[in-house]
Design a protein around this motif. Structure first.
Motif, PDB file in Angstrom:
ATOM      1  N   LEU A   1       1.131  -0.944   0.274  1.00 28.81           N
ATOM      2  CA  LEU A   1      -0.054   0.127   0.215  1.00 28.81           C
ATOM      3  C   LEU A   1       1.262   1.364  -0.153  1.00 28.81           C
ATOM      4  O   LEU A   1       1.347   1.331   0.666  1.00 28.81           O
ATOM      5  CB  LEU A   1      -1.338  -0.004   0.937  1.00 28.81           C
ATOM      6  N   HIS A   2       1.053   1.632  -0.891  1.00 27.02           N
ATOM      7  CA  HIS A   2       1.442   3.511  -1.513  1.00 27.02           C
ATOM      8  C   HIS A   2       0.861   4.393  -0.453  1.00 27.02           C
ATOM      9  O   HIS A   2      -0.568   4.459  -0.452  1.00 27.02           O
ATOM     10  CB  HIS A   2       2.043   3.149  -2.485  1.00 27.02           C
ATOM     11  N   VAL A   3       1.657   5.515  -0.984  1.00 24.08           N
ATOM     12  CA  VAL A   3       0.819   6.565  -0.576  1.00 24.08           C
ATOM     13  C   VAL A   3       1.910   7.996  -0.460  1.00 24.08           C
ATOM     14  O   VAL A   3       3.189   7.456   0.160  1.00 24.08           O
ATOM     15  CB  VAL A   3      -0.089   6.831   1.242  1.00 24.08           C
ATOM     16  N   ASP A   4       2.179   8.967  -1.175  1.00 24.70           N
ATOM     17  CA  ASP A   4       2.496  10.030  -1.314  1.00 24.70           C
ATOM     18  C   ASP A   4       1.829  11.273  -0.204  1.00 24.70           C
ATOM     19  O   ASP A   4       0.699  11.377  -0.049  1.00 24.70           O
ATOM     20  CB  ASP A   4       2.373  10.453  -2.874  1.00 24.70           C
ATOM     21  N   TYR A   5       2.676  12.156   0.567  1.00 24.03           N
ATOM     22  CA  TYR A   5       2.287  12.895   1.221  1.00 24.03           C
ATOM     23  C   TYR A   5       2.929  14.550   1.859  1.00 24.03           C
ATOM     24  O   TYR A   5       4.524  13.948   0.826  1.00 24.03           O
ATOM     25  CB  TYR A   5       1.897  12.448   2.729  1.00 24.03           C
ATOM     26  N   GLU A   6       2.579  15.450   1.869  1.00 18.65           N
ATOM     27  CA  GLU A   6       3.392  16.635   2.003  1.00 18.65           C
ATOM     28  C   GLU A   6       3.863  16.353   2.814  1.00 18.65           C
ATOM     29  O   GLU A   6       3.511  15.356   4.606  1.00 18.65           O
ATOM     30  CB  GLU A   6       2.192  18.118   1.538  1.00 18.65           C
ATOM     31  N   PRO A   7       5.240  16.784   3.724  1.00 18.90           N
ATOM     32  CA  PRO A   7       5.989  17.014   4.571  1.00 18.90           C
ATOM     33  C   PRO A   7       5.241  16.916   6.035  1.00 18.90           C
ATOM     34  O   PRO A   7       5.602  16.453   6.813  1.00 18.90           O
ATOM     35  CB  PRO A   7       7.119  18.025   4.141  1.00 18.90           C
ATOM     36  N   HIS A   8       4.415  17.747   5.827  1.00 18.75           N
ATOM     37  CA  HIS A   8       3.467  18.086   7.048  1.00 18.75           C
ATOM     38  C   HIS A   8       2.610  17.103   7.148  1.00 18.75           C
ATOM     39  O   HIS A   8       2.354  17.046   8.582  1.00 18.75           O
ATOM     40  CB  HIS A   8       2.291  19.638   6.920  1.00 18.75           C
ATOM     41  N   LEU A   9       2.417  15.829   7.007  1.00 21.34           N
ATOM     42  CA  LEU A   9       1.889  14.364   6.740  1.00 21.34           C
ATOM     43  C   LEU A   9       2.134  13.990   7.242  1.00 21.34           C
ATOM     44  O   LEU A   9       1.784  12.004   7.878  1.00 21.34           O
ATOM     45  CB  LEU A   9       0.613  14.385   6.216  1.00 21.34           C
ATOM     46  N   GLU A  10       3.402  14.124   7.399  1.00 19.58           N
ATOM     47  CA  GLU A  10       4.724  12.741   7.644  1.00 19.58           C
ATOM     48  C   GLU A  10       4.551  12.078   8.790  1.00 19.58           C
ATOM     49  O   GLU A  10       4.026  11.432   9.222  1.00 19.58           O
ATOM     50  CB  GLU A  10       6.086  13.402   7.530  1.00 19.58           C
ATOM     51  N   HIS A  11       4.092  12.469   9.863  1.00 17.06           N
ATOM     52  CA  HIS A  11       3.722  12.390  11.447  1.00 17.06           C
ATOM     53  C   HIS A  11       2.260  11.415  11.406  1.00 17.06           C
ATOM     54  O   HIS A  11       2.925  10.438  11.794  1.00 17.06           O
ATOM     55  CB  HIS A  11       3.465  13.159  12.377  1.00 17.06           C
ATOM     56  N   PHE A  12       1.631  11.883  10.414  1.00 15.45           N
ATOM     57  CA  PHE A  12       0.543  11.449  10.637  1.00 15.45           C
ATOM     58  C   PHE A  12       0.783   9.198   9.599  1.00 15.45           C
ATOM     59  O   PHE A  12       1.037   8.892  10.185  1.00 15.45           O
ATOM     60  CB  PHE A  12      -0.894  12.294   9.820  1.00 15.45           C
ATOM     61  N   TYR A  13       1.686  10.057   8.633  1.00 17.87           N
ATOM     62  CA  TYR A  13       1.295   8.848   7.771  1.00 17.87           C
ATOM     63  C   TYR A  13       2.516   7.933   8.568  1.00 17.87           C
ATOM     64  O   TYR A  13       2.285   6.708   8.169  1.00 17.87           O
ATOM     65  CB  TYR A  13       1.572   8.882   6.340  1.00 17.87           C
ATOM     66  N   LEU A  14       3.885   8.300   8.995  1.00 16.83           N
ATOM     67  CA  LEU A  14       4.439   7.496   9.769  1.00 16.83           C
ATOM     68  C   LEU A  14       4.354   6.597  10.409  1.00 16.83           C
ATOM     69  O   LEU A  14       4.029   5.806  11.479  1.00 16.83           O
ATOM     70  CB  LEU A  14       6.052   8.157   9.429  1.00 16.83           C
ATOM     71  N   GLU A  15       3.658   7.601  11.574  1.00 16.67           N
ATOM     72  CA  GLU A  15       3.565   7.579  13.627  1.00 16.67           C
ATOM     73  C   GLU A  15       2.395   6.693  13.068  1.00 16.67           C
ATOM     74  O   GLU A  15       2.327   6.490  14.695  1.00 16.67           O
ATOM     75  CB  GLU A  15       4.076   8.408  13.984  1.00 16.67           C
ATOM     76  N   ARG A  16       1.283   7.442  13.127  1.00 19.03           N
ATOM     77  CA  ARG A  16      -0.359   7.376  12.940  1.00 19.03           C
ATOM     78  C   ARG A  16      -0.744   5.721  12.634  1.00 19.03           C
ATOM     79  O   ARG A  16      -1.395   5.329  12.852  1.00 19.03           O
ATOM     80  CB  ARG A  16      -0.639   8.714  12.868  1.00 19.03           C
ATOM     81  N   CYS A  17       0.027   5.750  11.095  1.00 13.76           N
ATOM     82  CA  CYS A  17      -0.350   4.818  10.341  1.00 13.76           C
ATOM     83  C   CYS A  17       0.513   3.645   9.833  1.00 13.76           C
ATOM     84  O   CYS A  17      -0.340   2.886   9.441  1.00 13.76           O
ATOM     85  CB  CYS A  17      -1.232   5.708   8.682  1.00 13.76           C
ATOM     86  N   GLY A  18       1.768   4.240  10.389  1.00 14.06           N
ATOM     87  CA  GLY A  18       2.676   2.952  10.126  1.00 14.06           C
ATOM     88  C   GLY A  18       3.731   3.011   8.420  1.00 14.06           C
ATOM     89  O   GLY A  18       4.133   1.836   9.159  1.00 14.06           O
ATOM     90  N   PHE A  19       3.422   3.789   7.850  1.00 15.90           N
ATOM     91  CA  PHE A  19       4.222   3.549   6.789  1.00 15.90           C
ATOM     92  C   PHE A  19       5.259   3.724   6.849  1.00 15.90           C
ATOM     93  O   PHE A  19       5.890   4.428   8.241  1.00 15.90           O
ATOM     94  CB  PHE A  19       3.393   4.272   6.140  1.00 15.90           C
ATOM     95  N   THR A  20       5.816   2.945   6.194  1.00  8.39           N
ATOM     96  CA  THR A  20       7.269   2.894   6.177  1.00  8.39           C
ATOM     97  C   THR A  20       7.795   4.483   5.070  1.00  8.39           C
ATOM     98  O   THR A  20       7.433   4.491   3.767  1.00  8.39           O
ATOM     99  CB  THR A  20       8.803   2.173   6.005  1.00  8.39           C
ATOM    100  N   PRO A  21       8.993   5.365   5.515  1.00  8.52           N
ATOM    101  CA  PRO A  21       9.491   6.434   3.933  1.00  8.52           C
ATOM    102  C   PRO A  21      10.225   5.475   3.216  1.00  8.52           C
ATOM    103  O   PRO A  21      10.756   4.200   2.859  1.00  8.52           O
ATOM    104  CB  PRO A  21      10.620   7.101   5.211  1.00  8.52           C
ATOM    105  N   THR A  22      10.331   5.731   1.683  1.00  6.78           N
ATOM    106  CA  THR A  22      10.523   5.133   1.059  1.00  6.78           C
ATOM    107  C   THR A  22      11.330   6.238  -0.341  1.00  6.78           C
ATOM    108  O   THR A  22      10.494   7.844  -0.033  1.00  6.78           O
ATOM    109  CB  THR A  22       9.412   4.493   0.121  1.00  6.78           C
ATOM    110  N   ALA A  23      12.072   5.878  -0.796  1.00  8.03           N
ATOM    111  CA  ALA A  23      12.545   7.489  -1.730  1.00  8.03           C
ATOM    112  C   ALA A  23      12.057   6.847  -2.963  1.00  8.03           C
ATOM    113  O   ALA A  23      11.302   5.827  -3.216  1.00  8.03           O
ATOM    114  CB  ALA A  23      13.915   6.858  -2.790  1.00  8.03           C
ATOM    115  N   ALA A  24      10.715   8.300  -3.296  1.00  7.59           N
ATOM    116  CA  ALA A  24      10.021   7.963  -5.090  1.00  7.59           C
ATOM    117  C   ALA A  24      10.399   9.141  -6.052  1.00  7.59           C
ATOM    118  O   ALA A  24      11.226  10.216  -5.183  1.00  7.59           O
ATOM    119  CB  ALA A  24       8.989   8.166  -4.237  1.00  7.59           C
ATOM    120  N   GLY A  25      10.230   9.755  -7.037  1.00  6.04           N
ATOM    121  CA  GLY A  25       9.788  10.298  -7.851  1.00  6.04           C
ATOM    122  C   GLY A  25       9.064  10.811  -8.028  1.00  6.04           C
ATOM    123  O   GLY A  25       7.699  10.024  -8.083  1.00  6.04           O
TER     124      GLY A  25
END
Length: 132
Positions: A103-127
């Protein structure tokens, strides 16, 4: 009481208004959400509070093992109450049930905490390539 509904009957006017509020856009532009979702989405989930649409998320996919979150939107007056995290969790359940492995998600920097901490996503490199 919050109720999550999967693949609910979409009212284009109501969803367009929620989307505009959540993303800080000018109200009034109506998107053909119902048609678009039926054609392109694996599923979508609405968060309803007393019958009123309080949040929304859609899941698109490649027809195989990759699913993508789009348009995560929570009414600004109802943010920071767990609605967005509940929508993401249900979307993930639906994608998993459909046989997706990622399950992929793109997000703006201010949403990083939400997606990584609250939802459990792992950061990845993308283009990203802007087309318009």
């Amino acid at each position: 009481m919050l109720e999550l509904r999967t693949r609910f009957e979409v009212d284009d006017v109501v969803l367009s208004a929620l989307h505009a509020r959540a993303f800080g856009k000018e109200p009034g532009r109506i998107t053909g959400w119902a048609r678009q979702l039926e054609r392109h989405a694996l599923t979508w989930v609405g968060a309803f509070d007393g019958g009123e649409l309080a949040g929304f998320i859609q899941v698109c996919w490649d027809g195989g093992v990759h699913a993508f979150l789009l348009d995560t939107a929570v009414d600004p007056g109802r943010q920071h109450q767990g609605i967005g995290a509940a929508l993401v969790a249900r979307a993930a359940e639906e994608a998993r049930a459909a046989g997706c492995e990622w399950l992929h998600v793109d997000y703006e920097p201010h949403l990083e905490h939400f997606y990584l901490e609250r939802c459990g996503f792992t950061p990845t490199a993308a283009g990203l390539l802007r087309l318009a």
